[in-house]
Design a protein around this motif. Sequence first.
Motif, mmCIF file in Angstrom:
data_model
loop_
_atom_site.group_PDB
_atom_site.id
_atom_site.type_symbol
_atom_site.label_atom_id
_atom_site.label_comp_id
_atom_site.label_asym_id
_atom_site.label_seq_id
_atom_site.Cartn_x
_atom_site.Cartn_y
_atom_site.Cartn_z
ATOM 1 N N LYS A 64 0.830 -1.200 0.000
ATOM 2 C CA LYS A 64 0.000 0.000 0.000
ATOM 3 C C LYS A 64 0.869 1.257 0.000
ATOM 4 N N VAL A 65 1.866 1.283 0.883
ATOM 5 C CA VAL A 65 2.718 2.484 0.948
ATOM 6 C C VAL A 65 3.976 2.327 0.090
ATOM 7 N N ARG A 66 4.120 1.153 -0.538
ATOM 8 C CA ARG A 66 5.254 0.858 -1.420
ATOM 9 C C ARG A 66 6.593 1.098 -0.732
ATOM 10 N N GLY A 67 6.736 0.463 0.409
ATOM 11 C CA GLY A 67 8.002 0.592 1.129
ATOM 12 C C GLY A 67 8.143 -0.529 2.140
ATOM 13 N N TYR A 68 9.351 -0.664 2.656
ATOM 14 C CA TYR A 68 9.602 -1.708 3.653
ATOM 15 C C TYR A 68 9.184 -1.189 5.026
ATOM 16 N N HIS A 69 8.573 -2.080 5.767
ATOM 17 C CA HIS A 69 7.956 -1.676 7.029
ATOM 18 C C HIS A 69 8.214 -2.761 8.068
ATOM 19 N N ALA A 70 8.387 -2.340 9.316
ATOM 20 C CA ALA A 70 8.605 -3.323 10.384
ATOM 21 C C ALA A 70 7.461 -3.266 11.386
ATOM 22 N N VAL A 71 7.046 -4.420 11.836
ATOM 23 C CA VAL A 71 6.029 -4.505 12.892
ATOM 24 C C VAL A 71 6.501 -5.538 13.909
ATOM 25 N N LEU A 72 5.900 -5.492 15.087
ATOM 26 C CA LEU A 72 6.187 -6.549 16.044
ATOM 27 C C LEU A 72 5.127 -7.631 15.884
ATOM 28 N N ALA A 73 5.577 -8.852 15.660
ATOM 29 C CA ALA A 73 4.658 -9.991 15.546
ATOM 30 C C ALA A 73 4.709 -10.770 16.860
ATOM 31 N N VAL A 74 3.528 -11.029 17.399
ATOM 32 C CA VAL A 74 3.451 -11.745 18.683
ATOM 33 C C VAL A 74 2.625 -13.009 18.487
ATOM 34 N N LYS A 75 3.212 -14.125 18.869
ATOM 35 C CA LYS A 75 2.478 -15.394 18.745
ATOM 36 C C LYS A 75 1.573 -15.578 19.955
ATOM 37 N N GLN A 76 0.321 -15.891 19.668
ATOM 38 C CA GLN A 76 -0.656 -16.094 20.733
ATOM 39 C C GLN A 76 -0.722 -17.576 21.116
ATOM 40 N N PRO A 77 -1.297 -17.864 22.291
ATOM 41 C CA PRO A 77 -1.388 -19.281 22.711
ATOM 42 C C PRO A 77 -2.095 -20.176 21.686
ATOM 43 N N ASP A 78 -3.018 -19.604 20.897
ATOM 44 C CA ASP A 78 -3.711 -20.423 19.895
ATOM 45 C C ASP A 78 -2.959 -20.448 18.550
ATOM 46 N N ASP A 79 -1.689 -19.976 18.571
ATOM 47 C CA ASP A 79 -0.813 -19.961 17.385
ATOM 48 C C ASP A 79 -1.168 -18.890 16.356
ATOM 49 N N SER A 80 -2.194 -18.098 16.620
ATOM 50 C CA SER A 80 -2.450 -16.976 15.704
ATOM 51 C C SER A 80 -1.409 -15.891 15.989
ATOM 52 N N ILE A 81 -1.227 -15.008 15.022
ATOM 53 C CA ILE A 81 -0.219 -13.960 15.170
ATOM 54 C C ILE A 81 -0.896 -12.603 15.231
ATOM 55 N N TRP A 82 -0.475 -11.789 16.175
ATOM 56 C CA TRP A 82 -0.968 -10.423 16.283
ATOM 57 C C TRP A 82 0.170 -9.488 15.882
ATOM 58 N N PHE A 83 -0.202 -8.455 15.139
ATOM 59 C CA PHE A 83 0.803 -7.494 14.682
ATOM 60 C C PHE A 83 0.594 -6.159 15.389
ATOM 61 N N LEU A 84 1.587 -5.718 16.104
ATOM 62 C CA LEU A 84 1.511 -4.410 16.763
ATOM 63 C C LEU A 84 2.060 -3.380 15.784
ATOM 64 N N GLU A 85 1.150 -2.604 15.236
ATOM 65 C CA GLU A 85 1.468 -1.686 14.147
ATOM 66 C C GLU A 85 1.886 -0.310 14.658
ATOM 67 N N SER A 86 2.637 0.394 13.839
ATOM 68 C CA SER A 86 3.039 1.746 14.231
ATOM 69 C C SER A 86 1.962 2.782 13.913
ATOM 70 N N ASN A 87 0.876 2.346 13.290
ATOM 71 C CA ASN A 87 -0.201 3.308 12.989
ATOM 72 C C ASN A 87 -1.303 3.253 14.041
ATOM 73 N N GLY A 88 -1.045 2.548 15.129
ATOM 74 C CA GLY A 88 -2.005 2.540 16.236
ATOM 75 C C GLY A 88 -2.881 1.307 16.283
#
Lengths: 237, 89
Positions: free
Chosen positions: A184-208
């Motif tokens: 979307k923004v055509r650039g490289y971006h970093a987020v924090l990925a956190v694994k949940q107990p049910d193995d799903s992944i949550w992304f803590l984004e810098s846009n809130g």
Amino acid sequence: MPELSDDKTMGRSYRWRWHAGYLAWASVMLLFASPVFAEQYRFDRPAYLGGAELLPNWAETLSRHRSQRVQIDTCLADENLCEGRGLKSLRHILLRAVDLEPERQFSLINRYVNNRHYRRDRSHRQLSAISEEEEVFRSKWSTLLEFLRRGGDCEDYATAKYFMLRELGFPVDDLRVLVSYDRKVRGYHAVLAVKQPDDSIWFLESNGSIIKGRHRGYRYIFAVNEQSVWDHDGAKG
Amino acid sequence: MRKLICVTLALFAGAAFADANNQTVQGQSLSVKERLQVIELINIAAEKDQVANAEPLDAELLAILKKAESLEESLEESLEETPATEEAE
């Protein structure tokens, strides 16, 4: 107006059905072929590249953070010993977050870090420890304390969240700083990925936002934590 | 039926061309060292605006953040009295 014969009516109806069929089929194909089709990130993808020491910039950041942890620990033990910008507020957040449920910890830390000053890295020439040639580096990884002092850009936001969640006791195996190509923004971006107990992944984004599960519009490139580097782009396996 | 096959092929071809610059195919033959070289030079700098539908926070979390903010402000004030040297990076 002349009435249509049965043959003509049937022919028209048949054609319409074919058109509807084409349209439905094309829509489905478009959906799957589309580059924005959400790709699920998984921690168990076989993309392990090696130990964290393979990326010298990241390894140096980890090393600096380890030496700076004395300051954080001292501050956590005694408020009067918090020296440096951001340490008192960090202490307050960590001590109040420790008793919260994980989901609220994510919300608090995500907002605390995202509220900090955005500052783009300056490009700099440096001898690469990998290629052993002088290269132009455009990203500089910051430790938690460096980020609190000066702010940073997206990888520093993700790294700060990573170090804060580690302070709160989240296991290293459940956290990764994930670098993706954001279409979307055509650039490289970093987020924090956190694994949940049910193995799903949550992304803590810098846009809130906190994205739970699939992340639309990202092509995953690589990920790091204190122990490892994963390559999601070149080493498909 | 011929049209259906053509549409399908066109879609796949389009997707393949759209993906041509992402190094996926090329990357598979790169060695670990070459991949690391690519990775270490990536410019991670996408700036994202805060979204309107950011995670809503309850009153307790907002109070914690407000207190943290006030701690920052009190430190900023004390730093203004003694000029900072950190910006010289």
